[in-house]
Design a protein around this motif. Structure first.
Motif, PDB file in Angstrom:
ATOM      1  N   GLU A  96       0.824  -1.207   0.000  1.00  0.00           N
ATOM      2  CA  GLU A  96       0.000   0.000   0.000  1.00  0.00           C
ATOM      3  C   GLU A  96       0.861   1.261   0.000  1.00  0.00           C
ATOM      4  O   GLU A  96       0.548   2.255  -0.684  1.00  0.00           O
ATOM      5  CB  GLU A  96      -0.916  -0.010   1.223  1.00  0.00           C
ATOM      6  N   ILE A  97       1.982   1.234   0.752  1.00  0.00           N
ATOM      7  CA  ILE A  97       2.891   2.391   0.772  1.00  0.00           C
ATOM      8  C   ILE A  97       3.500   2.627  -0.608  1.00  0.00           C
ATOM      9  O   ILE A  97       3.599   3.760  -1.091  1.00  0.00           O
ATOM     10  CB  ILE A  97       3.989   2.180   1.833  1.00  0.00           C
ATOM     11  N   GLU A 116       1.495   6.765  -6.730  1.00  0.00           N
ATOM     12  CA  GLU A 116       0.430   7.726  -7.008  1.00  0.00           C
ATOM     13  C   GLU A 116       0.909   9.158  -6.816  1.00  0.00           C
ATOM     14  O   GLU A 116       0.544  10.061  -7.571  1.00  0.00           O
ATOM     15  CB  GLU A 116      -0.758   7.440  -6.094  1.00  0.00           C
ATOM     16  N   LYS A 117       1.762   9.373  -5.797  1.00  0.00           N
ATOM     17  CA  LYS A 117       2.302  10.717  -5.569  1.00  0.00           C
ATOM     18  C   LYS A 117       3.221  11.138  -6.691  1.00  0.00           C
ATOM     19  O   LYS A 117       3.204  12.290  -7.141  1.00  0.00           O
ATOM     20  CB  LYS A 117       3.055  10.730  -4.233  1.00  0.00           C
ATOM     21  N   ASP A 123       0.900  14.329 -11.211  1.00  0.00           N
ATOM     22  CA  ASP A 123       0.773  15.358 -12.242  1.00  0.00           C
ATOM     23  C   ASP A 123       0.366  14.786 -13.595  1.00  0.00           C
ATOM     24  O   ASP A 123       0.131  15.531 -14.540  1.00  0.00           O
ATOM     25  CB  ASP A 123       2.083  16.114 -12.379  1.00  0.00           C
ATOM     26  N   ILE A 124       0.316  13.456 -13.704  1.00  0.00           N
ATOM     27  CA  ILE A 124      -0.043  12.831 -14.984  1.00  0.00           C
ATOM     28  C   ILE A 124      -1.451  12.255 -14.950  1.00  0.00           C
ATOM     29  O   ILE A 124      -2.219  12.397 -15.906  1.00  0.00           O
ATOM     30  CB  ILE A 124       0.980  11.717 -15.330  1.00  0.00           C
ATOM     31  N   VAL A 125      -1.768  11.610 -13.846  1.00  0.00           N
ATOM     32  CA  VAL A 125      -3.042  10.881 -13.794  1.00  0.00           C
ATOM     33  C   VAL A 125      -4.069  11.534 -12.882  1.00  0.00           C
ATOM     34  O   VAL A 125      -5.239  11.126 -12.899  1.00  0.00           O
ATOM     35  CB  VAL A 125      -2.788   9.436 -13.316  1.00  0.00           C
ATOM     36  N   HIS A 126      -3.671  12.516 -12.087  1.00  0.00           N
ATOM     37  CA  HIS A 126      -4.650  13.110 -11.173  1.00  0.00           C
ATOM     38  C   HIS A 126      -5.641  13.964 -11.967  1.00  0.00           C
ATOM     39  O   HIS A 126      -5.257  14.722 -12.852  1.00  0.00           O
ATOM     40  CB  HIS A 126      -3.951  13.957 -10.123  1.00  0.00           C
ATOM     41  N   PRO A 127      -6.915  13.862 -11.665  1.00  0.00           N
ATOM     42  CA  PRO A 127      -7.909  14.616 -12.461  1.00  0.00           C
ATOM     43  C   PRO A 127      -7.709  16.123 -12.418  1.00  0.00           C
ATOM     44  O   PRO A 127      -7.902  16.808 -13.432  1.00  0.00           O
ATOM     45  CB  PRO A 127      -9.244  14.208 -11.822  1.00  0.00           C
TER      46      PRO A 127
END
Length: 218
Positions: free
Chosen positions: A66-67, A73-74, A78-82
């Motif tokens: 999970e980490i 994700e962090k 800038d690529i996948v965050h809406p």
């Protein structure tokens, strides 16, 4: 374990219990041995501990996974965050609108670029006049040094070779300086010798004249 309620009827004895009761009554097995046998053996205790350790390790691996997912994700936010994608879409849309406006006014822009701009006044507010003067000074200075800057940029790929040649030239210069110093010392010594010789010449001439007179007089 909860104590038995005295009001409850006594449980019916099973055959195993009756057999154990007869064995204890006959004295073949002591009651203490039967009580010890009721406890869990160390083998089963170790098995339970091993199962707990396995469960804890599995939980730790799950948390590490999970980490890692959170880190990924962090890094890719800038690529996948809406929200970031929405900002990029807005920026691209504004650029697209600007390019569409340029293409619509392509003919007029081309005519304006072909038209000379000399002897035309640009409408600039009085507040910005001093800034324009400073900007023009910077532009003139940049144009004056443009050729030097371009030459410097052209020489960047040959910088290592130039540095090597400069090092060799400095070494040769050091050698020439040492030779020049030695030559200057030799010249000074030669001058000193010439001065000594020049000072001795009148004495020699005087001695020759004296000897010549002495020879002629008899």
């Amino acid at each position: 374990m909860a104590a038995a309620d005295p009001g409850d009827p006594a449980p019916a004895p099973n055959p195993a219990g009756l057999l154990l009761g007869h064995i204890v009554a006959s004295g073949a097995v002591a009651q203490e041995i039967l009580d010890i046998s009721k406890k869990s053996t160390p083998c089963f205790v170790n098995f339970s501990r091993l199962q707990q350790i396995t469960n804890i390790k599995a939980e730790i691996n799950q948390k590490n996974l999970e980490i890692e997912l959170l880190k990924l994700e962090k890094d890719t936010a800038d690529i996948v965050h809406p929200s970031f994608l929405a900002q990029k879409c807005q920026t691209l849309q504004s650029m697209n609108n600007h390019l569409e406006a340029v293409l619509k006014e392509k003919r007029s822009l081309r005519q304006r670029l072909l038209k000379p701009m000399c002897q035309e006044n640009l409408p600039i507010e009085a507040v910005y006049h001093r800034y324009m003067v400073h900007l023009l000074e910077l532009a003139v200075t940049f144009i004056e040094r443009l050729e030097t800057h371009l030459e410097t940029i052209r020489n960047i790929p040959h910088l290592d070779a130039d540095l090597k040649r400069m090092s060799k030239a400095l070494a040769k210069m050091d050698i020439l300086v040492n030779e020049t110093e030695e030559l200057a010392e030799n010249i000074l010594k030669w001058r000193e010798q010439q001065k000594e010789i020049s000072s001795c010449i009148p004495k020699i001439l005087a001695e020759e004249n004296y000897l010549h007179k002495c020879i002629v007089t008899p």
